[in-house]
Design a protein around this motif. Structure first.
Motif, PDB file in Angstrom:
ATOM      1  N   ARG A 226      25.644  31.342  47.748  1.00 16.17           N
ATOM      2  CA  ARG A 226      25.976  30.041  47.170  1.00 16.17           C
ATOM      3  C   ARG A 226      24.831  29.047  47.340  1.00 16.17           C
ATOM      4  O   ARG A 226      24.459  28.338  46.399  1.00 16.17           O
ATOM      5  N   LYS A 227      24.239  29.012  48.513  1.00 16.74           N
ATOM      6  CA  LYS A 227      23.128  28.094  48.746  1.00 16.74           C
ATOM      7  C   LYS A 227      21.891  28.504  47.952  1.00 16.74           C
ATOM      8  O   LYS A 227      21.120  27.645  47.486  1.00 16.74           O
ATOM      9  N   GLU A 228      21.698  29.809  47.785  1.00 24.12           N
ATOM     10  CA  GLU A 228      20.567  30.264  46.979  1.00 24.12           C
ATOM     11  C   GLU A 228      20.742  29.852  45.517  1.00 24.12           C
ATOM     12  O   GLU A 228      19.777  29.428  44.852  1.00 24.12           O
ATOM     13  N   GLN A 229      21.946  29.959  45.023  1.00 21.44           N
ATOM     14  CA  GLN A 229      22.198  29.524  43.648  1.00 21.44           C
ATOM     15  C   GLN A 229      21.997  28.021  43.494  1.00 21.44           C
ATOM     16  O   GLN A 229      21.435  27.553  42.492  1.00 21.44           O
ATOM     17  N   LEU A 230      22.448  27.251  44.481  1.00 24.72           N
ATOM     18  CA  LEU A 230      22.223  25.813  44.431  1.00 24.72           C
ATOM     19  C   LEU A 230      20.734  25.476  44.500  1.00 24.72           C
ATOM     20  O   LEU A 230      20.264  24.555  43.820  1.00 24.72           O
ATOM     21  N   ARG A 231      19.999  26.220  45.296  1.00 21.44           N
ATOM     22  CA  ARG A 231      18.553  25.962  45.388  1.00 21.44           C
ATOM     23  C   ARG A 231      17.867  26.262  44.066  1.00 21.44           C
ATOM     24  O   ARG A 231      17.000  25.498  43.610  1.00 21.44           O
ATOM     25  N   LEU A 233      19.264  26.203  41.143  1.00 26.90           N
ATOM     26  CA  LEU A 233      19.680  25.182  40.188  1.00 26.90           C
ATOM     27  C   LEU A 233      18.913  23.883  40.387  1.00 26.90           C
ATOM     28  O   LEU A 233      18.567  23.188  39.428  1.00 26.90           O
ATOM     29  N   PHE A 234      18.623  23.556  41.635  1.00 26.38           N
ATOM     30  CA  PHE A 234      17.891  22.326  41.925  1.00 26.38           C
ATOM     31  C   PHE A 234      16.409  22.464  41.586  1.00 26.38           C
ATOM     32  O   PHE A 234      15.763  21.481  41.205  1.00 26.38           O
ATOM     33  N   ASP A 235      15.841  23.664  41.721  1.00 26.20           N
ATOM     34  CA  ASP A 235      14.409  23.876  41.509  1.00 26.20           C
ATOM     35  C   ASP A 235      14.055  24.155  40.054  1.00 26.20           C
ATOM     36  O   ASP A 235      12.911  24.536  39.767  1.00 26.20           O
ATOM     37  N   ARG A 236      15.000  23.984  39.137  1.00 25.47           N
ATOM     38  CA  ARG A 236      14.687  24.236  37.727  1.00 25.47           C
ATOM     39  C   ARG A 236      13.677  23.225  37.196  1.00 25.47           C
ATOM     40  O   ARG A 236      13.714  22.050  37.569  1.00 25.47           O
ATOM     41  N   THR A 237      12.807  23.700  36.314  1.00 25.52           N
ATOM     42  CA  THR A 237      11.844  22.813  35.680  1.00 25.52           C
ATOM     43  C   THR A 237      12.484  22.122  34.470  1.00 25.52           C
ATOM     44  O   THR A 237      13.597  22.457  34.046  1.00 25.52           O
ATOM     45  N   LYS A 238      11.769  21.168  33.934  1.00 22.95           N
ATOM     46  CA  LYS A 238      12.263  20.439  32.766  1.00 22.95           C
ATOM     47  C   LYS A 238      12.395  21.367  31.559  1.00 22.95           C
ATOM     48  O   LYS A 238      13.337  21.250  30.766  1.00 22.95           O
ATOM     49  N   GLU A 239      11.447  22.295  31.414  1.00 25.31           N
ATOM     50  CA  GLU A 239      11.512  23.233  30.289  1.00 25.31           C
ATOM     51  C   GLU A 239      12.737  24.150  30.399  1.00 25.31           C
ATOM     52  O   GLU A 239      13.393  24.447  29.397  1.00 25.31           O
ATOM     53  N   GLN A 240      13.051  24.597  31.610  1.00 22.60           N
ATOM     54  CA  GLN A 240      14.222  25.450  31.786  1.00 22.60           C
ATOM     55  C   GLN A 240      15.522  24.697  31.495  1.00 22.60           C
ATOM     56  O   GLN A 240      16.453  25.255  30.907  1.00 22.60           O
TER      57      GLN A 240
END
Length: 464
Positions: A226-231, A233-240
């Protein structure tokens, strides 16, 4: 006297006129209440600003803030004859503290010494404890040493299971670094083992349900995922993020096109069901008109209809393969013309009026087709003309609906062909001519064969 004064143009004295009321109630003077005119708020000024400038007495606002208004507060203190109770600067101790610290506060001299009231909010978490023998017998682990376990339980006791603080205060010089999930997993495993060994439900991880003891199970692997998925999701770039939004928009478009295709399929099924129902009704009417007089003819017609149905069922079972397609069974009765059921005299031409449910565009299209067929839009309303004219317009409406449905499906076929050619360069999608609308065949057929889809009673239908 008053008349003489009026003639001589002499000013009359200011005496009141003698009336019955003045004689009876002469001693009572009438009080006149003079109301002061309220200041009018200038146009464009807010009500709050005007209230700051003026009040009801037209007094200027004070320069310093005052509190003399008669509102919910008492302007004068209610002083009694009793003596004022004394206050003393008294010491007190907090039972929640273990260092025996002494503090001071003001309290009334007459009040009894009570326990500090805020000590009741000092809630302690019950942390499990174990002996040396219990650890060696139940709590041994290859990944955790006894010193690490003792240090973990001590931190849990000190910081009341605040695992983020426990992870921060973990002794990394003496022990290897542990994650928050590792600390939680070890602690809850110890709680679960000790709750099974010991009888008293001491821990907050144990609940009693219908007399049965249930232990809280901590899933560390799920928490890590769960924390890996949240990380991520938070680390996505603007293009993604933009790509994801584009994909969601395309998904909505695909679902909308799917719903539109399902709706068109249902409409086409309604049209086909209507055509089948009208043809069956026409056949039954023709058979009833042919054999109305003699019973033998009626029985023979019934036998012929029964044989025809059996023959159709045999042909359907032999020719049509079984397909698992969900069909929509909808009763479609076509244009329902109003029936004049009112009392009194009525005109037969009212039977030829189109119902309000038929739209203006469809009405214009039906009239245009009638003009192309050299048929009067408003013929003489005899009994037979009314009947056949209504059937003709119903067939025209059906033909127009089928034509619109065919045009829509042809457009979808062309769109799919262009999409296929765009996704596969150099390839061409060939659409079979059997599912295409050939305008040449429609031009060569007579107009009556195109429109008379169902076939009316008393007329020969040449359509296949």
């Amino acid at each position: 006297m008053a008349d003489i004064l009026d003639i001589l143009d002499i000013e009359q004295p200011g005496t009141a006129e003698i009336t019955r009321d003045s004689i009876l109630h002469g001693d009572k003077m009438k009080k006149k209440y003079v109301t002061a005119k309220a200041a009018r708020r200038p146009e464009g000024m807010h009500r709050e600003v005007f209230a700051l400038l003026y009040n009801d007495n037209k007094d200027l606002p004070p320069l310093l803030p005052t509190d003399t208004g008669k509102a919910y507060k008492q302007t004068k203190a209610k002083l009694g004859m009793r003596k004022v109770r004394k206050w003393v600067w008294a010491p007190f101790t907090n039972p929640a503290r273990k260092d025996n610290a002494v503090f001071y506060h003001w309290k009334r001299k007459t009040d009894e010494s009570k326990e500090y009231p805020f000590a009741q909010f000092n809630k302690q978490v019950s942390i499990p404890s174990y002996s040396e023998s219990e650890y060696n017998q139940y709590l041994k682990s290859e990944d955790w040493s006894q010193a690490e376990t003792d240090h973990l339980m001590d931190l849990c006791q000190r910081f009341d299971l605040r695992f983020i603080v426990i992870h921060d205060r973990w002794d990394r010089a003496a022990f290897r670094d542990r994650s928050v999930e590792d600390l939680k997993e070890r602690y809850y495993n110890i709680c679960g083992i000790l709750s099974k060994v010991k009888t008293n439900p001491w821990s907050n991880t144990v609940t009693m349900v219908n007399g049965e003891k249930r232990v809280y199970h901590y899933d560390a692997e799920h928490e890590r995922k769960r924390k890996e998925q949240l990380r991520r999701l938070f680390d996505r770039t603007k293009e993604q993020i933009e790509e994801e939004q584009t994909l969601l928009a395309e998904l909505k478009k695909i679902e909308a096109r799917k719903r539109e295709r399902e709706r068109k399929t249902q409409d086409l099924q309604k049209l086909i069901s209507r055509a089948d129902g009208n043809s069956a009704a026409a056949n039954q009417t023709a058979i009833a008109n042919d054999g109305m007089n003699t019973p033998s003819t009626v029985s023979s017609s019934i036998a012929r209809r029964h044989d025809r149905k059996l023959h159709k069922k045999k042909l359907a079972s032999q020719q049509r393969p079984m397909r698992a397609i969900e069909t929509v069974t909808v009763e479609w009765s076509g244009i329902k013309f109003p029936e004049a059921r009112g009392t009194g005299v009525w005109l037969r031409s009212q039977r030829m009026k189109l119902p309000p449910g038929v739209g203006q565009r469809k009405t214009k299209a039906i009239e245009q087709e009638l003009r192309l067929m050299n048929i009067d839009v408003a013929p003489t309303p005899t009994e037979s003309i009314c009947k056949h004219f209504n059937e003709l317009r119903s067939d025209l409406a059906l033909a127009l609906d089928l034509k619109n449905a065919l045009t829509s499906y042809e457009f979808e076929l062309q769109a799919l062909r262009h999409q296929y050619e765009a996704l596969n360069p150099g390839k061409t999608l060939t659409i079979p001519p059997s599912i295409c609308n050939t305008s040449a065949e429609a031009d060569t057929k007579p107009l009556g064969e195109i429109i008379d889809v169902v076939g009316s009673p008393g007329s020969h239908n040449n359509t296949i």
